[in-house]
Design an enzyme around this catalytic site. Structure first.
Site, short mmCIF file in Angstrom:
data_model
loop_
_atom_site.label_atom_id
_atom_site.label_comp_id
_atom_site.label_asym_id
_atom_site.label_seq_id
_atom_site.Cartn_x
_atom_site.Cartn_y
_atom_site.Cartn_z
N VAL A 290 0.82 -0.98 -0.12
CA VAL A 290 -0.11 -0.11 0.11
C VAL A 290 0.96 1.20 -0.08
O VAL A 290 0.65 2.15 -0.61
CB VAL A 290 -0.80 0.00 1.16
CG1 VAL A 290 -1.83 1.24 1.36
CG2 VAL A 290 -1.93 -1.11 1.43
N ALA B 218 9.61 6.40 5.62
CA ALA B 218 10.33 5.77 6.79
C ALA B 218 10.35 4.08 6.59
O ALA B 218 9.32 3.57 6.66
CB ALA B 218 9.89 5.91 8.07
N LYS C 230 -11.97 -4.82 12.66
CA LYS C 230 -12.58 -3.81 11.73
C LYS C 230 -14.01 -3.68 12.54
O LYS C 230 -14.75 -2.53 12.34
CB LYS C 230 -12.78 -4.40 10.37
CG LYS C 230 -11.43 -4.58 9.79
CD LYS C 230 -11.35 -5.06 8.45
CE LYS C 230 -9.82 -5.22 7.96
NZ LYS C 230 -10.02 -5.93 6.54
#
Length: 448
Positions: A27, A56, A216
């Site tokens: 992603v 990073a 979730k």
């Protein structure tokens, strides 16, 4: 004589906004690519240019599928977030993600995260810190990938009253169950195929045991019912016990098995109104909209008092789809900085109690085998009557044993809706009957 233009109402261009990216996996690499390639379009939408000041990573020399400027990479994540206006956290896990988000907020940066595990475990503390600092903490990508579900619940339905949310929020388990349904494969075979295609990790525990969906579910419930629900408030069951025979029996009855995340208003036996949050395999009518969600796709079905029934459907995972959700949050946060005003996070207006699954009203489909002898069905129906549970349908298949072996019957019993606690006691008593050979499955039923 010319009159000079009055420029008092002309707003000066906003300074560039510094963006720090934490993590450059599937992603993160797509987020970085889009930030660089679509810089002009994103600047037009936000009112300020978005300057990617660093990425990073744990290893500077790690191979990466997306070519990105090497000078953007750093291992000093702490210094990076301290210098940013906007921080995108895509590390996953609890640490160092939590500490870095806290550092970013303390230094006045808005944060975008896709880290459902962290938000489910530590969300309330992070939301409070963001509120106190007046910055925005956004997390659309933490639930259902590219599907815009959190913002519609938070904003579009803010004037409504949500009563129930049902979601297929884990693409791995949906792919496995869909494979079992369409090909007749056993669980292990379908899991192996999911791993071969990259839908399942080498260690798929978080998916197949329901933990990913539970994280979730807690986020969905918190937004839907304006209460902060933690991971420990979610009843969680996975799909490892689902067999090809369960799938076949469901198909014969016009049903399909899905792993659902469910959050709904309910009332305990003592009369306490609250919300139940749960994840478990569920039998759905094939007529239900969620039954048509195939492969690794996700969907969330919302029931609201005024809007009625709504469904949000789309790709639940993948680098580019999830990056879309991340960038939507980023643009929203950047516009908030440009226009001014407090950060927008969650809306917690009350404290609705979390009720255990024993308070849920549901139906069961019970699969069992019993010895084929007179009086068996009478014994079973008496147990159901004792617990005030009504039988809706019963299917019986007799298996005649070979010479010297006793015949047995395979039963599938679907109940009417009843309290989970009463249904659980019914199953426990059936298991203790001398005529019961085995209880092969117990599945909850919704939407029929």
């Amino acid at each position: 004589m010319t009159t000079p233009l009055d420029t008092t109402d002309v707003k000066a261009p906003h300074r560039p906004l510094k963006v720090a990216l934490l993590g450059c996996g599937n992603v993160g690499s797509q987020v970085a690519r889009i930030l660089l390639e679509d810089a002009e379009a994103l600047a037009a939408r936000t009112g300020a240019s978005l300057e990617l000041i660093g990425i990073a990573v744990r290893r500077l020399d790690a191979p990466r599928e997306v070519p990105l400027p090497q000078d953007l990479f750093t291992t000093d994540a702490e210094s990076l977030v301290k210098d940013a206006d906007l921080v995108i956290e895509l590390l996953g896990g609890i640490e160092p993600a939590r500490t870095l988000i806290q550092t970013a907020i303390a230094h006045g940066a808005c944060v975008v995260s896709a880290n459902k595990a962290l938000l489910a475990a530590e969300g309330p503390a992070l939301y409070e810190q963001a509120d106190a600092a007046g910055v925005q903490l956004s997390y659309e990508a933490a639930v259902a990938g590219a599907i815009p579900i959190l913002r519609p619940i938070r904003d579009s339905l803010a004037g409504d009253k949500i009563t129930r949310v049902l979601g297929i929020v884990n693409g791995t388990t949906n792919f496995i169950l869909d494979q079992m349904d369409t090909t007749g494969a056993e669980f292990a075979t379908a899991l192996a195929e999911a791993q071969r295609l990259g839908y399942a990790e080498a260690d798929p525990t978080a998916d197949i045991e329901g933990h990913d969906a539970a994280a979730k579910a807690s986020i969905l419930a918190s937004l839907s019912f304006h209460t902060r629900f933690a991971l420990q408030d979610v009843h969680c069951e996975g799909i490892t016990s689902i067999s090809a025979r369960d799938i076949e029996a469901a198909r014969e009855a016009g049903l399909v098995i899905k792993l659902l995340a469910i959050a709904e208003k309910t009332v305990s036996p003592e009369g306490l109104a609250g919300v139940s949050v749960r994840v478990h395999p569920t039998l759905l009518s094939r007529e239900h909209p969620l039954a048509a969600v195939r492969g690794a796709f996700n969907a969330v079905f919302v029931e609201a008092e005024y809007a009625g029934e709504l469904m949000f459907y789309g790709q639940g995972a993948g680098g580019t789809p999830t990056a879309s959700a991340v960038l939507g949050d980023l643009v929203s946060a950047a516009r908030r900085i440009v226009l001014g005003g407090p950060g927008r996070t969650e809306t917690t207006t009350g404290q609705v109690p979390a009720l255990g699954i024993e308070s849920v009203q549901t139906s069961y489909c019970i699969g069992l085998t019993v010895t084929d002898q007179p009086g068996v069905l009478a014994q079973l129906t008496q147990i159901f009557a004792d617990h005030e549970v009504s039988i809706e349908t019963m299917r019986q298949t007799i298996h005649h044993g070979s010479e010297g072996q006793q015949a047995f019957a395979e039963l599938r019993i679907v109940t009417h809706r009843a309290l989970e606690s009463a249904l659980a006691r019914t199953v426990a008593d059936i298991r203790e009957l001398p005529v019961t050979t085995e209880i092969t499955s117990v599945l909850r039923v919704e939407g029929i």
